[in-house]
Design an enzyme around this catalytic site. Sequence first.
Site, PDB file in Angstrom:
ATOM      1  N   GLU A  92      33.194 -39.420  -0.253  1.00  0.00           N
ATOM      2  CA  GLU A  92      31.991 -38.832  -1.237  1.00  0.00           C
ATOM      3  C   GLU A  92      31.596 -39.838  -2.339  1.00  0.00           C
ATOM      4  O   GLU A  92      30.480 -40.104  -3.075  1.00  0.00           O
ATOM      5  CB  GLU A  92      32.366 -37.634  -2.011  1.00  0.00           C
ATOM      6  CG  GLU A  92      32.739 -36.544  -0.929  1.00  0.00           C
ATOM      7  CD  GLU A  92      31.386 -35.829  -0.423  1.00  0.00           C
ATOM      8  OE1 GLU A  92      30.381 -36.042  -1.120  1.00  0.00           O
ATOM      9  OE2 GLU A  92      31.628 -35.129   0.563  1.00  0.00           O
ATOM     10  N   SER A 374      44.784  25.966  16.502  1.00  0.00           N
ATOM     11  CA  SER A 374      46.231  26.489  16.135  1.00  0.00           C
ATOM     12  C   SER A 374      46.960  25.695  15.619  1.00  0.00           C
ATOM     13  O   SER A 374      47.951  26.378  15.185  1.00  0.00           O
ATOM     14  CB  SER A 374      46.714  26.842  17.877  1.00  0.00           C
ATOM     15  OG  SER A 374      46.212  27.989  18.311  1.00  0.00           O
TER      16      SER A 374
END
Length: 708
Positions: A92, A374
């Site tokens: 870079e 139930s």
Amino acid sequence: MPHKWSTKFFTKAFIFLAVFIPLCIIALGKIVEKAIENLPSISQLENYTPNLSTKIYDKDNNLIAELFTERRMLVPINDIPVNLQNAFIAIEDNDYFKHWGISTRGVMRAMSRILLRRKLAEGGSTITQQLAKTIFLTPEKTLSRKIKEMLLTIQLEKNYSKDEILQFYINQIYFGSSAYGAQSAAKIYFDKKVEDLNLAESATLAAIPKSPNYYNPFKNPEASLRRRNIVLMRMRVLGYITPEQEEEALKTPLPVKKDNEKKDSGHYFVEFLRIMLEPKYGTDVLFKGGLSIFTTLDMQAQTAAEKSIEEALAKFDESRVSAFEKAGKEPVKVQGGLIAMDIKTGAIRAMVGGRDFKETQFNRAIQAKRQPGSSFKPFVYLAALEAGFTAATLLDDEPMIFLYNGKSWDLVSRDLADLENIAETIPEEDLIDIAKVWVPLNYSRKFRGPVTLRTALALSINTCAIQMIMQVTPIKVIQAAKRLGITTPMSNSLALALGSSDVTLQEMVSAYATFGAGGVKTRPYVINKITDKDGRILEQNLPSQTEVLSPQTCYIMTNMLKSVIERGSGWYAKNLGRPCAGKTGTTNEYSDAWFIGYTPQLAAGVWVGYDDRSISLGEKSTGGNLACPIWTTFMKSALAGKPSIDFTQPDNIEWALIDPITGLLALSKTPGAFLEAFIKGTAPTQYYDQAGSDEARHRLIVDEEEGF
């Protein structure tokens, strides 16, 4: 002697330049002046916090998920490998440690591109310039923005060291695949911490930011490999590595995204967290603030939950294809939910809200309200115990015919043979209206005559549950259910005994957990603590407990619910191979199948059904046949490695054997103290049949099948 035309030309050129250059200088000065006026303050960097992902951890502090707009983790410069730092500098900005923020050669290259292309072009940016642009500016290509970038660059270089600037940069840039900063990139591409990266891996990461999508090793391995090798070459040329190190690194293959990678777990749990926390902390803080959320989730249990649900329901889908085709309908995917919580603390250990979070985000473990069938009956029998009945109380399992008088249901007969005579007194339109005539039936379509309360619960006998709620009243049942944590409104009707009112799976599991905890109701919770990016605790949760039932009553209920598994509708749960209690539930037309159960350590519930209630699961797709096996499979895995323990019996529990035919004390099998009391006549028969005697003793009736 110069020509007249040449003299005029140079005169005009001089005048033009004399006017144009000052104008350009003035214009440039104005641009610079305006840029300075709108220049962000470099002091912002002192308190600058890049967008950080929020991390979600399980109960063992293992990372399980992240919430982010930019997936990022900060890492100090000392933890960033030298190879990675050098790789960035080499590719870079190789003059990074020599320039004052702006590279003269870079600027000249950029100017030449502008002259050649006749437009503003990128180029010549140093690492410091890229940092200034990324943090403070927009990506627009204008002269004003470029001037601001250069001014900010000079200030950055003046106020921060090269190491600090490089640290900011490596933590800020984008690496593709939702990774911002080197730490996140190292995790995503190599499943490593950044400090553990080798030379080849460092070069691979440094190669990406120039074009994160194009140089992504997962998406474009050929381009990524070429650029990585260029990075290595540059590092060698600049003396950062030796030729031997370069050669070795060149042999290292790129990372490959694993297709068979383990499927992410806990999506419904994470979404539940988001829904709960976003209003409290706000979207920005939750997705960008770098929070750490330490949850109660047990990944062993969560993985087991998702696997047990999916495997069972995928198999069920296959079995139902022919039924859909026969009906001329497209097959519909069955859904399911599962939630598990720690009995003692209320900590949620697993949550499955459906089969595929990508298909539907509706959480059936928390949001769905369905009839429990139930599985609601234990609340009826709890109210009965509190009203003075015992597990040995006899109930009559026989037909019941009800007529609606406009306000309530009247029991008009216990003989189905009377139905024909009754029908003659009822208008035909009312006779076929189930809202006017109600004849509750048992699943087996049989009637057993006198049965104990224990047997009625174990075999899930509907007529007995209705008989019981008639005696204790629906209001008492509602009150009992609310004390255990049922918050959804319940109907004040006899049908409540059969689970006619909608509830959520989470409510049911929490209520059953109270039985297992000896009457202590614990508030379900999912977060242990939350810390900010600096580790400061924002909130912390501890178990919240309230005693709502006596330990003795809960122990009796648990023992009765153990009978459901030992000889009743929950028989499949015996395969768990450890003490457990629970109850099945199946609704009309087989729309819903439930099983809620618990051990001394963990309570869990399973619901199975179609989102469209009108679609039946099919005949015999009961809670016992469909939900209970899923529960059992889940619990086996979730409890693997944990000790097998039984429920602790509290004080003031006395045991007696009861004749299931008469409901009376069985003398030949009775422990000494009871036999002596009975012979002396010091205790009436009621003492053995009903809890809440004058002596306030709680008794547990042993399963009548033991010896009878």
